[in-house]
Design a protein around this motif. Structure first.
Motif, PDB file in Angstrom:
ATOM      1  N   ALA A  12      43.298  56.904  29.312  1.00 23.02           N
ATOM      2  CA  ALA A  12      43.197  55.993  30.456  1.00 23.02           C
ATOM      3  C   ALA A  12      43.584  54.595  29.990  1.00 23.02           C
ATOM      4  O   ALA A  12      43.149  54.142  28.934  1.00 23.02           O
ATOM      5  N   ILE A  13      44.411  53.924  30.775  1.00 26.43           N
ATOM      6  CA  ILE A  13      44.868  52.576  30.429  1.00 26.43           C
ATOM      7  C   ILE A  13      44.515  51.637  31.575  1.00 26.43           C
ATOM      8  O   ILE A  13      44.799  51.927  32.739  1.00 26.43           O
ATOM      9  N   VAL A  14      43.895  50.520  31.227  1.00 26.76           N
ATOM     10  CA  VAL A  14      43.558  49.497  32.213  1.00 26.76           C
ATOM     11  C   VAL A  14      44.463  48.287  31.970  1.00 26.76           C
ATOM     12  O   VAL A  14      44.359  47.618  30.939  1.00 26.76           O
ATOM     13  N   PHE A  15      45.355  48.040  32.924  1.00 22.66           N
ATOM     14  CA  PHE A  15      46.239  46.879  32.847  1.00 22.66           C
ATOM     15  C   PHE A  15      45.572  45.699  33.551  1.00 22.66           C
ATOM     16  O   PHE A  15      45.018  45.843  34.647  1.00 22.66           O
ATOM     17  N   HIS A  16      45.660  44.525  32.938  1.00 22.44           N
ATOM     18  CA  HIS A  16      45.060  43.329  33.546  1.00 22.44           C
ATOM     19  C   HIS A  16      45.729  42.094  32.968  1.00 22.44           C
ATOM     20  O   HIS A  16      46.490  42.164  31.983  1.00 22.44           O
ATOM     21  N   ARG A  17      45.427  40.948  33.547  1.00 19.36           N
ATOM     22  CA  ARG A  17      45.915  39.665  33.032  1.00 19.36           C
ATOM     23  C   ARG A  17      44.715  38.764  32.781  1.00 19.36           C
ATOM     24  O   ARG A  17      43.929  38.485  33.688  1.00 19.36           O
ATOM     25  N   GLY A  18      44.562  38.323  31.554  1.00 19.42           N
ATOM     26  CA  GLY A  18      43.445  37.471  31.221  1.00 19.42           C
ATOM     27  C   GLY A  18      42.157  38.266  31.089  1.00 19.42           C
ATOM     28  O   GLY A  18      42.129  39.495  31.242  1.00 19.42           O
ATOM     29  N   PRO A  19      41.054  37.581  30.804  1.00 19.23           N
ATOM     30  CA  PRO A  19      39.770  38.274  30.612  1.00 19.23           C
ATOM     31  C   PRO A  19      39.316  38.998  31.871  1.00 19.23           C
ATOM     32  O   PRO A  19      39.521  38.523  32.990  1.00 19.23           O
ATOM     33  N   LEU A  20      38.688  40.134  31.668  1.00 19.02           N
ATOM     34  CA  LEU A  20      38.092  40.880  32.776  1.00 19.02           C
ATOM     35  C   LEU A  20      36.758  40.251  33.155  1.00 19.02           C
ATOM     36  O   LEU A  20      36.050  39.692  32.311  1.00 19.02           O
ATOM     37  N   THR A  21      36.412  40.334  34.417  1.00 18.77           N
ATOM     38  CA  THR A  21      35.106  39.841  34.858  1.00 18.77           C
ATOM     39  C   THR A  21      34.014  40.774  34.345  1.00 18.77           C
ATOM     40  O   THR A  21      34.300  41.915  33.960  1.00 18.77           O
ATOM     41  N   PRO A  22      32.762  40.330  34.317  1.00 18.57           N
ATOM     42  CA  PRO A  22      31.672  41.226  33.891  1.00 18.57           C
ATOM     43  C   PRO A  22      31.630  42.525  34.691  1.00 18.57           C
ATOM     44  O   PRO A  22      31.382  43.598  34.108  1.00 18.57           O
ATOM     45  N   ALA A  23      31.860  42.446  35.990  1.00 20.79           N
ATOM     46  CA  ALA A  23      31.843  43.661  36.811  1.00 20.79           C
ATOM     47  C   ALA A  23      32.973  44.603  36.403  1.00 20.79           C
ATOM     48  O   ALA A  23      32.792  45.827  36.330  1.00 20.79           O
ATOM     49  N   GLN A  24      34.151  44.043  36.120  1.00 20.48           N
ATOM     50  CA  GLN A  24      35.284  44.864  35.690  1.00 20.48           C
ATOM     51  C   GLN A  24      35.044  45.460  34.307  1.00 20.48           C
ATOM     52  O   GLN A  24      35.426  46.604  34.034  1.00 20.48           O
ATOM     53  N   GLN A  25      34.399  44.706  33.432  1.00 16.54           N
ATOM     54  CA  GLN A  25      34.065  45.221  32.105  1.00 16.54           C
ATOM     55  C   GLN A  25      33.105  46.409  32.207  1.00 16.54           C
ATOM     56  O   GLN A  25      33.203  47.371  31.435  1.00 16.54           O
ATOM     57  N   THR A  26      32.197  46.342  33.168  1.00 15.32           N
ATOM     58  CA  THR A  26      31.257  47.447  33.380  1.00 15.32           C
ATOM     59  C   THR A  26      32.010  48.695  33.828  1.00 15.32           C
ATOM     60  O   THR A  26      31.707  49.820  33.397  1.00 15.32           O
ATOM     61  N   LEU A  27      33.005  48.524  34.693  1.00 15.08           N
ATOM     62  CA  LEU A  27      33.811  49.654  35.142  1.00 15.08           C
ATOM     63  C   LEU A  27      34.572  50.277  33.973  1.00 15.08           C
ATOM     64  O   LEU A  27      34.622  51.503  33.833  1.00 15.08           O
ATOM     65  N   VAL A  28      35.156  49.441  33.135  1.00 15.15           N
ATOM     66  CA  VAL A  28      35.894  49.958  31.976  1.00 15.15           C
ATOM     67  C   VAL A  28      34.949  50.698  31.027  1.00 15.15           C
ATOM     68  O   VAL A  28      35.296  51.746  30.465  1.00 15.15           O
ATOM     69  N   LYS A  29      33.734  50.161  30.856  1.00  9.34           N
ATOM     70  CA  LYS A  29      32.747  50.800  29.974  1.00  9.34           C
ATOM     71  C   LYS A  29      32.451  52.223  30.423  1.00  9.34           C
ATOM     72  O   LYS A  29      32.154  53.097  29.594  1.00  9.34           O
ATOM     73  N   SER A  48      54.498  51.045  37.318  1.00  8.10           N
ATOM     74  CA  SER A  48      53.493  50.857  38.369  1.00  8.10           C
ATOM     75  C   SER A  48      53.938  49.757  39.328  1.00  8.10           C
ATOM     76  O   SER A  48      53.375  48.654  39.363  1.00  8.10           O
ATOM     77  N   LYS A  49      54.945  50.042  40.081  1.00  8.22           N
ATOM     78  CA  LYS A  49      55.496  49.046  40.998  1.00  8.22           C
ATOM     79  C   LYS A  49      54.510  48.777  42.140  1.00  8.22           C
ATOM     80  O   LYS A  49      53.949  49.701  42.729  1.00  8.22           O
ATOM     81  N   GLY A  50      54.320  47.505  42.445  1.00 11.27           N
ATOM     82  CA  GLY A  50      53.438  47.119  43.533  1.00 11.27           C
ATOM     83  C   GLY A  50      51.970  47.256  43.229  1.00 11.27           C
ATOM     84  O   GLY A  50      51.130  47.204  44.135  1.00 11.27           O
ATOM     85  N   ALA A  51      51.623  47.435  41.946  1.00 14.42           N
ATOM     86  CA  ALA A  51      50.225  47.625  41.572  1.00 14.42           C
ATOM     87  C   ALA A  51      49.452  46.318  41.655  1.00 14.42           C
ATOM     88  O   ALA A  51      49.989  45.235  41.397  1.00 14.42           O
ATOM     89  N   THR A  52      48.176  46.437  42.007  1.00 19.58           N
ATOM     90  CA  THR A  52      47.279  45.284  42.077  1.00 19.58           C
ATOM     91  C   THR A  52      46.368  45.292  40.859  1.00 19.58           C
ATOM     92  O   THR A  52      45.624  46.248  40.630  1.00 19.58           O
ATOM     93  N   LEU A  53      46.423  44.239  40.086  1.00 18.99           N
ATOM     94  CA  LEU A  53      45.607  44.171  38.864  1.00 18.99           C
ATOM     95  C   LEU A  53      44.148  43.867  39.192  1.00 18.99           C
ATOM     96  O   LEU A  53      43.858  43.147  40.155  1.00 18.99           O
ATOM     97  N   PRO A  54      43.211  44.374  38.380  1.00 20.30           N
ATOM     98  CA  PRO A  54      43.425  45.337  37.278  1.00 20.30           C
ATOM     99  C   PRO A  54      43.775  46.726  37.811  1.00 20.30           C
ATOM    100  O   PRO A  54      43.266  47.140  38.846  1.00 20.30           O
TER     101      PRO A  54
END
Length: 385
Positions: A48-65, A102-108
């Protein structure tokens, strides 16, 4: 003292034969493929790969965890690994190429890929990083039922991925069920070598199949359907019913497509999976692992324990009836009924259980010793000449 060339030529064929014997003995066993795979072949991890720009928010970090061993994936024992790709940190060329798909993808953005061992390019599934997406990636009702069947009731589960044409789907299902019913009456499990049986740990090993009809429109099983369709090139482009034999710890053998769903092809797949494991090396056998949530070691050990329900004998035994309802597993492994709607399951078993057999011992050292003894004897014979 060097051997004459004539003696060398005489010994080379013997060495070759012994080498074949050693190779076959070390990499083969008498246990059926489906059972050996269940006991010994560990599931390859999906990426699984999570693409993002800059630091993830705490809520996003919880999802990745939740995709790590410390989160939901770990609690479910799902065969998946995750990595983050920060597009602002000059990612490597391979990661950047994946992102560009991933054309048109919304980060993360979350993408799921096949295990590296499968050598299958492309994306299994992709979507925004969100809790429902993670849950559907890791698990689904049909995959939970598949785990239960492979560990408790069935040798092989045959998944029919429908095309949406009732006439063609019904024809494929009827042919498959009729042929599997016939095969349960004629196929025999291989006679086990005593070296492959643990002394004093006998159990019943039963030949049992089940078929599952899965609609491609079943939203809850979209990730699972994508895994099946991507397991071979061009399956997405085939507008026909597809059949996938699944065995072991959730390994799909290959696909039977449309007119390829024939008696001959079904027989060939069933005979291979029921037959003796001619090669114990997983990577040298056909198939692709699926992403399943299962503590295989615990589930398999549970099948070896005494069971109060006589319909579920230790090991791989019979059970199940037409129209079985799928179950929803909790983290303790228990199940509760759940209506899935677009899934139909039929169990196919012989009327009598097959001969009781034991689990694997897997010892081949004595054959290796015999091979060495033959080589020594050959050398001594040449020395006397």
């Amino acid at each position: 003292m060097m051997l004459p060339r004539s003696s060398l030529f005489r010994v080379l064929p013997l060495v070759a034969v012994v080498s074949v014997i050693v190779t076959a003995s070390l990499w083969a066993c008498s246990v059926p493929v489906f059972r050996y795979a269940l006991e010994r072949w560990l599931s390859d991890p999906y990426q699984a790969i999570v693409f993002h720009r800059g630091p993830l928010t705490p809520a996003q970090q919880t999802l990745v965890k939740n995709l790590t061993p410390d989160g939901l994936a770990g609690r479910l024992h799902a065969n998946v690994a995750v990595r983050n790709v920060d597009l602002d940190q000059n990612p490597d060329a391979d990661s950047l190429a994946l992102w560009q798909q991933s054309k048109g993808a919304t980060l993360p953005w979350l993408t799921l890929h096949y295990p590296a061992a499968a050598k299958i390019p492309g994306v299994v599934w992709s979507g925004p990083l969100a809790e429902p997406a993670i849950q559907q990636t890791l698990d689904s009702p049909l995959r939970r039922d598949l785990v239960q069947r492979l560990t408790k009731t069935d040798s092989v589960v045959w998944v029919l991925l429908e095309i949406g044409d009732k006439q063609r789907d019904d024809a494929a299902a009827n042919l498959l069920q009729a042929r599997l019913t016939y095969l349960t009456s004629v196929l025999k499990l291989p006679k086990l070598d005593p070296q492959d049986i643990v002394s004093g740990a006998e159990e019943q090993l039963r030949l049992s199949f089940s078929t599952v009809r899965l609609a491609r429109t079943n939203a809850a099983e979209q990730v699972f359907a994508n895994m099946l369709l991507g397991s071979e090139p061009d399956l997405h482009e085939i507008a026909e019913p597809l059949v996938f034999p699944i065995f072991g710890r959730g390994r799909v053998l290959y696909a039977l497509a449309g007119k390829g769903i024939t008696h001959e092809n079904i027989d060939q797949a069933a005979s291979f999976l029921i037959g003796a494991c001619s090669c114990e090396v997983k990577e040298q056998n056909p198939g692709v692992d699926l992403l399943l949530a299962a503590d295989w070691n615990r589930l398999f050990k549970a099948t070896l324990a005494p069971d109060k329900d006589s319909s579920l004998l230790p090991g791989l035994t019979g059970g199940g009836t037409k129209g079985t309802t799928l179950g929803k597993s909790n983290e303790t492994g228990n199940t509760a009924p759940e209506n899935t709607g677009a899934v139909e399951i039929v169990s196919i078993q012989p009327t009598e259980p097959l001969t009781p057999r034991g689990p694997l011992a897997g010892s081949r050292l004595w054959i290796g010793g015999l091979a060495v003894a033959l080589l020594v004897a050959a050398a001594a014979l040449l020395k006397r000449r």
